[in-house]
Design a protein around this motif. Structure first.
Motif, mmCIF file in Angstrom:
data_model
loop_
_atom_site.group_PDB
_atom_site.id
_atom_site.type_symbol
_atom_site.label_atom_id
_atom_site.label_comp_id
_atom_site.label_asym_id
_atom_site.label_seq_id
_atom_site.Cartn_x
_atom_site.Cartn_y
_atom_site.Cartn_z
ATOM 1 N N LEU A 281 11.464 52.846 16.994
ATOM 2 C CA LEU A 281 11.096 53.911 17.943
ATOM 3 C C LEU A 281 12.274 54.340 18.816
ATOM 4 O O LEU A 281 12.113 55.187 19.691
ATOM 5 C CB LEU A 281 9.946 53.434 18.829
ATOM 6 C CG LEU A 281 8.651 53.063 18.099
ATOM 7 C CD1 LEU A 281 7.632 52.478 19.072
ATOM 8 C CD2 LEU A 281 8.068 54.281 17.388
ATOM 9 N N ALA A 282 13.448 53.733 18.583
ATOM 10 C CA ALA A 282 14.647 54.043 19.368
ATOM 11 C C ALA A 282 14.407 53.865 20.860
ATOM 12 O O ALA A 282 14.833 54.679 21.687
ATOM 13 C CB ALA A 282 15.125 55.463 19.065
ATOM 14 N N VAL A 283 13.713 52.799 21.206
ATOM 15 C CA VAL A 283 13.410 52.510 22.611
ATOM 16 C C VAL A 283 14.603 51.827 23.261
ATOM 17 O O VAL A 283 15.161 50.871 22.721
ATOM 18 C CB VAL A 283 12.168 51.601 22.727
ATOM 19 C CG1 VAL A 283 11.943 51.181 24.174
ATOM 20 C CG2 VAL A 283 10.943 52.311 22.173
ATOM 21 N N ARG A 284 15.004 52.318 24.419
ATOM 22 C CA ARG A 284 16.076 51.708 25.197
ATOM 23 C C ARG A 284 15.446 50.968 26.378
ATOM 24 O O ARG A 284 14.823 51.598 27.234
ATOM 25 C CB ARG A 284 17.071 52.759 25.694
ATOM 26 C CG ARG A 284 17.804 53.482 24.570
ATOM 27 C CD ARG A 284 18.691 54.583 25.144
ATOM 28 N NE ARG A 284 19.740 54.045 26.000
ATOM 29 C CZ ARG A 284 20.951 53.707 25.559
ATOM 30 N NH1 ARG A 284 21.251 53.857 24.273
ATOM 31 N NH2 ARG A 284 21.858 53.238 26.383
ATOM 32 N N ILE A 285 15.611 49.664 26.428
ATOM 33 C CA ILE A 285 15.000 48.907 27.519
ATOM 34 C C ILE A 285 15.840 49.068 28.779
ATOM 35 O O ILE A 285 17.049 49.311 28.707
ATOM 36 C CB ILE A 285 14.854 47.419 27.145
ATOM 37 C CG1 ILE A 285 16.219 46.775 26.895
ATOM 38 C CG2 ILE A 285 13.968 47.269 25.923
ATOM 39 C CD1 ILE A 285 16.130 45.284 26.645
ATOM 40 N N PRO A 286 15.221 48.946 29.948
ATOM 41 C CA PRO A 286 15.956 49.105 31.212
ATOM 42 C C PRO A 286 17.128 48.134 31.313
ATOM 43 O O PRO A 286 17.067 47.016 30.800
ATOM 44 C CB PRO A 286 14.889 48.805 32.276
ATOM 45 C CG PRO A 286 13.579 49.062 31.592
ATOM 46 C CD PRO A 286 13.789 48.693 30.153
ATOM 47 N N LEU A 287 18.180 48.567 31.998
ATOM 48 C CA LEU A 287 19.400 47.775 32.080
ATOM 49 C C LEU A 287 19.192 46.381 32.670
ATOM 50 O O LEU A 287 19.721 45.401 32.125
ATOM 51 C CB LEU A 287 20.457 48.538 32.891
ATOM 52 C CG LEU A 287 21.834 47.870 32.983
ATOM 53 C CD1 LEU A 287 22.417 47.657 31.593
ATOM 54 C CD2 LEU A 287 22.771 48.718 33.839
ATOM 55 N N PRO A 288 18.430 46.220 33.760
ATOM 56 C CA PRO A 288 18.221 44.857 34.288
ATOM 57 C C PRO A 288 17.558 43.935 33.266
ATOM 58 O O PRO A 288 17.953 42.771 33.134
ATOM 59 C CB PRO A 288 17.315 45.081 35.508
ATOM 60 C CG PRO A 288 17.584 46.483 35.923
ATOM 61 C CD PRO A 288 17.810 47.232 34.648
ATOM 62 N N LEU A 289 16.576 44.456 32.539
ATOM 63 C CA LEU A 289 15.913 43.650 31.519
ATOM 64 C C LEU A 289 16.864 43.346 30.376
ATOM 65 O O LEU A 289 16.889 42.220 29.852
ATOM 66 C CB LEU A 289 14.673 44.384 30.999
ATOM 67 C CG LEU A 289 13.870 43.666 29.909
ATOM 68 C CD1 LEU A 289 13.397 42.299 30.397
ATOM 69 C CD2 LEU A 289 12.680 44.522 29.476
ATOM 70 N N ALA A 290 17.676 44.327 29.988
ATOM 71 C CA ALA A 290 18.634 44.107 28.907
ATOM 72 C C ALA A 290 19.634 43.023 29.272
ATOM 73 O O ALA A 290 20.000 42.187 28.433
ATOM 74 C CB ALA A 290 19.369 45.419 28.598
ATOM 75 N N ARG A 291 20.089 43.011 30.517
ATOM 76 C CA ARG A 291 21.037 41.983 30.941
ATOM 77 C C ARG A 291 20.379 40.608 30.986
ATOM 78 O O ARG A 291 21.016 39.596 30.658
ATOM 79 C CB ARG A 291 21.611 42.353 32.308
ATOM 80 C CG ARG A 291 22.588 43.526 32.246
ATOM 81 C CD ARG A 291 23.164 43.868 33.601
ATOM 82 N NE ARG A 291 24.198 44.903 33.482
ATOM 83 C CZ ARG A 291 24.780 45.496 34.526
ATOM 84 N NH1 ARG A 291 24.424 45.160 35.757
ATOM 85 N NH2 ARG A 291 25.704 46.426 34.326
ATOM 86 N N ALA A 292 19.112 40.567 31.404
ATOM 87 C CA ALA A 292 18.403 39.287 31.412
ATOM 88 C C ALA A 292 18.249 38.745 29.990
ATOM 89 O O ALA A 292 18.438 37.546 29.739
ATOM 90 C CB ALA A 292 17.034 39.451 32.072
ATOM 91 N N VAL A 293 17.906 39.637 29.057
ATOM 92 C CA VAL A 293 17.789 39.239 27.652
ATOM 93 C C VAL A 293 19.134 38.730 27.139
ATOM 94 O O VAL A 293 19.211 37.714 26.436
ATOM 95 C CB VAL A 293 17.295 40.427 26.799
ATOM 96 C CG1 VAL A 293 17.436 40.118 25.308
ATOM 97 C CG2 VAL A 293 15.845 40.748 27.136
ATOM 98 N N ASP A 294 20.210 39.425 27.499
ATOM 99 C CA ASP A 294 21.540 39.029 27.057
ATOM 100 C C ASP A 294 21.919 37.656 27.600
ATOM 101 O O ASP A 294 22.506 36.828 26.892
ATOM 102 C CB ASP A 294 22.562 40.077 27.509
ATOM 103 C CG ASP A 294 23.937 39.819 26.930
ATOM 104 O OD1 ASP A 294 24.045 39.736 25.695
ATOM 105 O OD2 ASP A 294 24.896 39.700 27.704
ATOM 106 N N MET A 295 21.586 37.368 28.844
ATOM 107 C CA MET A 295 21.885 36.066 29.448
ATOM 108 C C MET A 295 21.123 34.951 28.740
ATOM 109 O O MET A 295 21.678 33.879 28.456
ATOM 110 C CB MET A 295 21.559 36.087 30.941
ATOM 111 C CG MET A 295 22.469 37.005 31.762
ATOM 112 S SD MET A 295 21.915 37.218 33.465
ATOM 113 C CE MET A 295 22.185 35.571 34.118
ATOM 114 N N LEU A 296 19.849 35.195 28.450
ATOM 115 C CA LEU A 296 19.060 34.188 27.735
ATOM 116 C C LEU A 296 19.605 33.968 26.329
ATOM 117 O O LEU A 296 19.714 32.833 25.862
ATOM 118 C CB LEU A 296 17.595 34.624 27.662
ATOM 119 C CG LEU A 296 16.754 34.415 28.913
ATOM 120 C CD1 LEU A 296 15.389 35.082 28.742
ATOM 121 C CD2 LEU A 296 16.572 32.927 29.213
ATOM 122 N N ALA A 297 19.954 35.060 25.647
ATOM 123 C CA ALA A 297 20.471 34.948 24.283
ATOM 124 C C ALA A 297 21.769 34.147 24.250
ATOM 125 O O ALA A 297 21.995 33.330 23.357
ATOM 126 C CB ALA A 297 20.700 36.343 23.698
#
Length: 334
Positions: free
Chosen positions: A201-217
């Motif tokens: 769906l080409a969904v772009r998640i909000p930047l704060p959530l994206a950074r949180a996901v990146d930190m967990l990953a």
């Protein structure tokens, strides 16, 4: 052979070995830290389970979502390569389950975990760092193939087999309900579905959530390896040599051999892509292997097999890379 040529060849071999050691060395260091923490009683064995839960429920799902959500998978994946790698992985998994159930007379859960060790490579944490200097930018594109096979086919399939194996002899409907219920609640499966949906769906998640996901990953690999080392500190490998040998032979030799044989039937495929597929099949199993196996009581053999296979892979990967370089299938990229 002239002395100068012999010296150049030896220097090339040593350079390849040092390149791979620079990549796999940190893996051994993190495992050793976990091992030492438990042996020195800085961390109790019982406390390790919390680390496993963190990785399997939070860090690993974040890694899967991060890998799948931003890329249009269909535009990046060669269908022939995807088919060959999928079929090879399924054949190895079937062999592992067959050996466990029909030869060793053990249960499906143990068979599913043994099959996971033989058929699912550590594509992200070991495979990609090794492939990048050899294949350049193509390594990241090729990773999409491995992620689809491992995250969307092999992992759900083997988890399903394991859940069926733990459902006893109840009615088929109840077994299927238990399997579906457990899969729906499995954070890794949820992350895979969410990642594919965002990509489609080409969904772009909000930047704060994206950074949180990146930190967990980012936390998934070191914590998983630390957990493995801690598990090994209290592990007795007595009686495990046979199973460890089967898993090692399947992962380091059998998986790559089956991929290679299947690729012989695809002469039109890019030789560099063929080399990348075979090389990735040579990688040790995923570092989350013992953590996934924890749920089914197989974390001991899984952790021992992971460490033994990772250590042995230094030699096998070096040999495969050397052969590929000799035949001009790979080169060094910046």
């Amino acid at each position: 052979m002239p002395a100068g040529a012999a010296f150049t060849m030896e220097a090339g071999v040593l350079a390849s070995l040092f390149e791979i050691l620079a990549i796999t060395g940190p893996i051994y260091i993190l495992i050793a830290l976990g091992f030492g923490a438990v042996r020195l009683r800085l961390l109790a064995t019982a406390e390790l389970r919390a680390l496993g839960v963190f990785v399997i429920s939070f860090a690993l799902p974040a890694l899967l979502f991060k890998a799948l959500s931003p890329r249009p998978l269909g535009a990046l994946i060669d269908p022939d390569a995807l088919f060959a790698y999928t079929l090879a992985s399924l054949l190895m998994a079937g062999l592992g389950i067959g050996l466990t159930v029909f030869v060793k007379r053990r249960g499906l859960q143990e068979g599913a975990m043994l099959a996971m060790g033989m058929a699912v490579s550590n594509s992200a944490f070991v495979g990609l760092p090794i492939a990048q200097p050899l294949f350049g930018a193509a390594a990241s594109a090729n990773l999409a193939i491995y992620l689809v096979v491992e995250s969307m086919i092999m992992l759900p399939l083997l988890l399903t087999v394991a859940e069926i194996g733990g459902s006893g002899r109840g009615r088929l409907g109840q077994v299927l309900r238990n399997v579906i219920g457990n899969l729906v609640r499995n954070p890794m499966i949820v992350a895979i579905v969410a990642g594919v949906a965002c990509a489609a769906l080409a969904v772009r998640i909000p930047l704060p959530l994206a950074r949180a996901v990146d930190m967990l990953a980012t936390a998934s690999a070191p914590v998983a390896l630390f957990y493995i080392g801690g598990t090994l500190a209290s592990l007795s490998v007595r009686g495990m040599a046979g199973s460890i040998g089967v898993i090692m032979a399947g992962k380091l030799g059998g998986h790559a051999l089956v991929v290679f044989l299947l690729l012989l039937a695809l002469p039109g495929l890019d030789p560099a892509l063929k080399a990348a597929l075979v090389l990735n099949a040579c990688m040790p199993m995923a570092s989350i292997y013992p953590i996934v196996a924890q749920k089914y009581g197989q974390q001991g053999i899984a952790a021992a097999a992971l460490v033994a296979t990772t250590v042995a892979s230094f030699l096998t990967i070096s040999a495969v890379v050397w052969v590929m370089k000799t035949h001009g299938l790979v080169g060094m990229h910046a």
